[in-house]
Design a protein around this motif. Structure first.
Motif, PDB file in Angstrom:
ATOM      1  N   SER A  67       0.816  -1.221   0.000  1.00 39.45           N
ATOM      2  CA  SER A  67       0.000   0.000   0.000  1.00 39.45           C
ATOM      3  C   SER A  67       0.847   1.268   0.000  1.00 39.45           C
ATOM      4  N   TYR A 161      -5.739   4.625   2.110  1.00 40.26           N
ATOM      5  CA  TYR A 161      -6.634   3.610   2.667  1.00 40.26           C
ATOM      6  C   TYR A 161      -6.188   3.118   4.059  1.00 40.26           C
ATOM      7  N   ASP A 164      -6.428   0.246   7.154  1.00 36.51           N
ATOM      8  CA  ASP A 164      -6.768  -1.087   6.640  1.00 36.51           C
ATOM      9  C   ASP A 164      -7.603  -0.924   5.384  1.00 36.51           C
ATOM     10  N   SER A 166      -8.834  -3.087   3.481  1.00 33.89           N
ATOM     11  CA  SER A 166      -9.936  -4.031   3.326  1.00 33.89           C
ATOM     12  C   SER A 166     -11.238  -3.511   3.918  1.00 33.89           C
ATOM     13  N   SER A 170     -12.671  -4.877  -1.051  1.00 33.78           N
ATOM     14  CA  SER A 170     -12.295  -6.262  -0.805  1.00 33.78           C
ATOM     15  C   SER A 170     -11.122  -6.674  -1.673  1.00 33.78           C
ATOM     16  N   PRO A 171     -10.317  -7.606  -1.217  1.00 35.12           N
ATOM     17  CA  PRO A 171      -9.249  -8.124  -2.059  1.00 35.12           C
ATOM     18  C   PRO A 171      -9.832  -8.720  -3.337  1.00 35.12           C
ATOM     19  N   GLN A 202      -4.865  -9.026   1.098  1.00 33.61           N
ATOM     20  CA  GLN A 202      -4.567  -8.545   2.444  1.00 33.61           C
ATOM     21  C   GLN A 202      -3.125  -8.901   2.810  1.00 33.61           C
ATOM     22  N   LYS A 210      -2.116  -2.534   5.310  1.00 28.90           N
ATOM     23  CA  LYS A 210      -2.295  -3.987   5.363  1.00 28.90           C
ATOM     24  C   LYS A 210      -2.807  -4.550   4.036  1.00 28.90           C
ATOM     25  N   MET A 211      -2.162  -4.108   2.964  1.00 26.80           N
ATOM     26  CA  MET A 211      -2.603  -4.519   1.642  1.00 26.80           C
ATOM     27  C   MET A 211      -1.401  -4.627   0.712  1.00 26.80           C
ATOM     28  N   TRP A 213      -0.275  -5.746  -3.653  1.00 24.23           N
ATOM     29  CA  TRP A 213      -0.825  -5.881  -4.996  1.00 24.23           C
ATOM     30  C   TRP A 213       0.189  -6.492  -5.951  1.00 24.23           C
TER      31      TRP A 213
END
Length: 375
Positions: A67, A161, A164, A166, A170-171, A202, A210-211, A213
């Motif tokens: 993130s 974001y 968090d 999520s 949503s993932p 996540q 906490k993400m 990609w």
């Protein structure tokens, strides 16, 4: 044979051909106009590339991040809207929508992208320095009514974001990109689209939102929970194990008890040692040859007073001695010794032996007994 006369053209046929040509021309013109209108309203989708947005690797391609990772969406060289902002009224904006939403169906307002009627999913602009990247001006066209380049592009991240991501989306797979648009939101507003897909997941260890990609549409990790039928435990009850216990007859140990060894102990009667205490004048002289012991007993001189006992029936015959009744009962069995006859007379071998016999008979009884045992 006469050839048939050529037929004459039917009157009015030319007029019909002319009418058909006019109708065909009109139809062609109408189709061309429809295609022109359709082309004017359909957005063209183009591709993008992703590069690092900062640091020593800025401008280098990257394929994943978290993130807080800065990245830039780079359109092809010369990417531009059909017209510019200055003369044509075109602008461009960023977008992020769910993977199931076609980005060419989006419209744009003052707050950014808008989902088409009836569509569901996530929609938002991208953020640069935590500000939405929307309604940006194009470069000025170099020719009248020329295209306007996409300029002033900035790197993006997803720190907006925090804490968090999520909690907001949503993932999964999402479409990200730029879109050129003109005028107010409507079906003819969209001009050009540049799109790429990210897959979000996540990341509990990510300290920003906490993400994480990655590029592309990566199918989500499917956790297949297979509910197995209950494990059937087949318990086979075997018949009890028969343990054959063979009792062997007891080992016969033949113990031969021998009769006790009879030790015959012959207890001899105590040896009676007769100790004759002689008067102090008795001298014992013991001569010890190598193996023979001779005991010589010297008797003291004994004064004997002759006692003549007249035995009835006996007589003195000219100096001959008579045996006493005791002497008659005793006799010396040695040859040549005096014996008392039945009539009381004594007989002897010679006078000397008679004297010895007479003296012996006159010894004390104890001495006579001792003499008998030692002869």
């Amino acid at each position: 044979m006469t050839a048939p006369a050529p037929s004459r053209p039917r009157r009015g046929a030319g007029r019909d051909i002319a009418r058909a040509g006019v109708a065909l021309t009109a139809a062609f013109v109408g189709l061309t106009a429809f295609q022109a209108i359709r082309s004017a309203t359909a957005a063209t989708t183009n591709s993008l590339s992703v590069v690092a947005g900062s640091g020593a690797t800025a401008g280098s391609p990257i394929t994943a991040g978290t993130s807080g990772t800065l990245f830039s969406l780079v359109p092809p060289v010369g990417a531009s809207c059909t017209g510019d902002t200055a003369t044509g009224g075109y602008k461009f904006s960023s977008y992020m929508v769910s993977g199931n939403v076609d980005p060419t169906t989006l419209t744009f307002g003052s707050a950014g992208p808008i989902l088409p009627a009836g569509a569901t999913g996530y929609v938002a602009p991208l953020y640069a320095n935590q500000s939405p990247f929307i309604n940006k001006n194009t470069g000025t066209a170099t020719v009248a009514s020329g295209p306007g380049l996409l300029t002033g592009l900035l790197p993006f991240d997803f720190s907006v974001y925090a804490p968090d991501a999520s909690l907001l989306f949503s993932p999964g797979v999402y479409n990200l990109g730029y879109a050129c648009h003109k005028g107010t939101a409507g079906p003819t507003q969209l001009d050009q689209v540049w799109n790429i897909q990210f897959t979000f997941a996540q990341a509990p260890n990510d300290t920003v939102a906490k993400m994480s990609w990655v590029l592309g549409a990566v199918p989500p990790t499917t956790t297949t929970s297979t509910t197995l039928p209950p494990t059937t435990t087949t318990s086979t009850t075997l018949p009890p194990t028969t343990t054959t216990s063979t009792t062997l007859p007891p080992t016969t140990t033949t113990s031969t008890t021998l009769p006790p060894t009879t030790t015959t102990s012959t207890t001899l009667p105590p040896t009676t040692t007769t100790s004759t205490t002689l008067p102090p004048t008795t001298t014992t002289s013991t001569t010890s040859p190598p193996t023979t012991t001779t005991t010589s007993t010297t008797l003291p001189p004994t004064t004997t007073t002759p006692t003549t006992t007249t035995v009835p029936g006996g007589h003195d015959d000219g100096g001959e001695h008579y045996c006493s009744s005791r002497q008659q009962a005793q006799h010396d069995r040695r040859p040549g010794k005096q014996h008392c006859s039945d009539d009381g007379h004594s007989s002897s071998g010679d006078d000397h032996s008679g004297d010895q016999s007479r003296r012996r008979s006159e010894l004390p009884i104890v001495v006579q007994i001792w003499t008998l045992f030692h002869l």
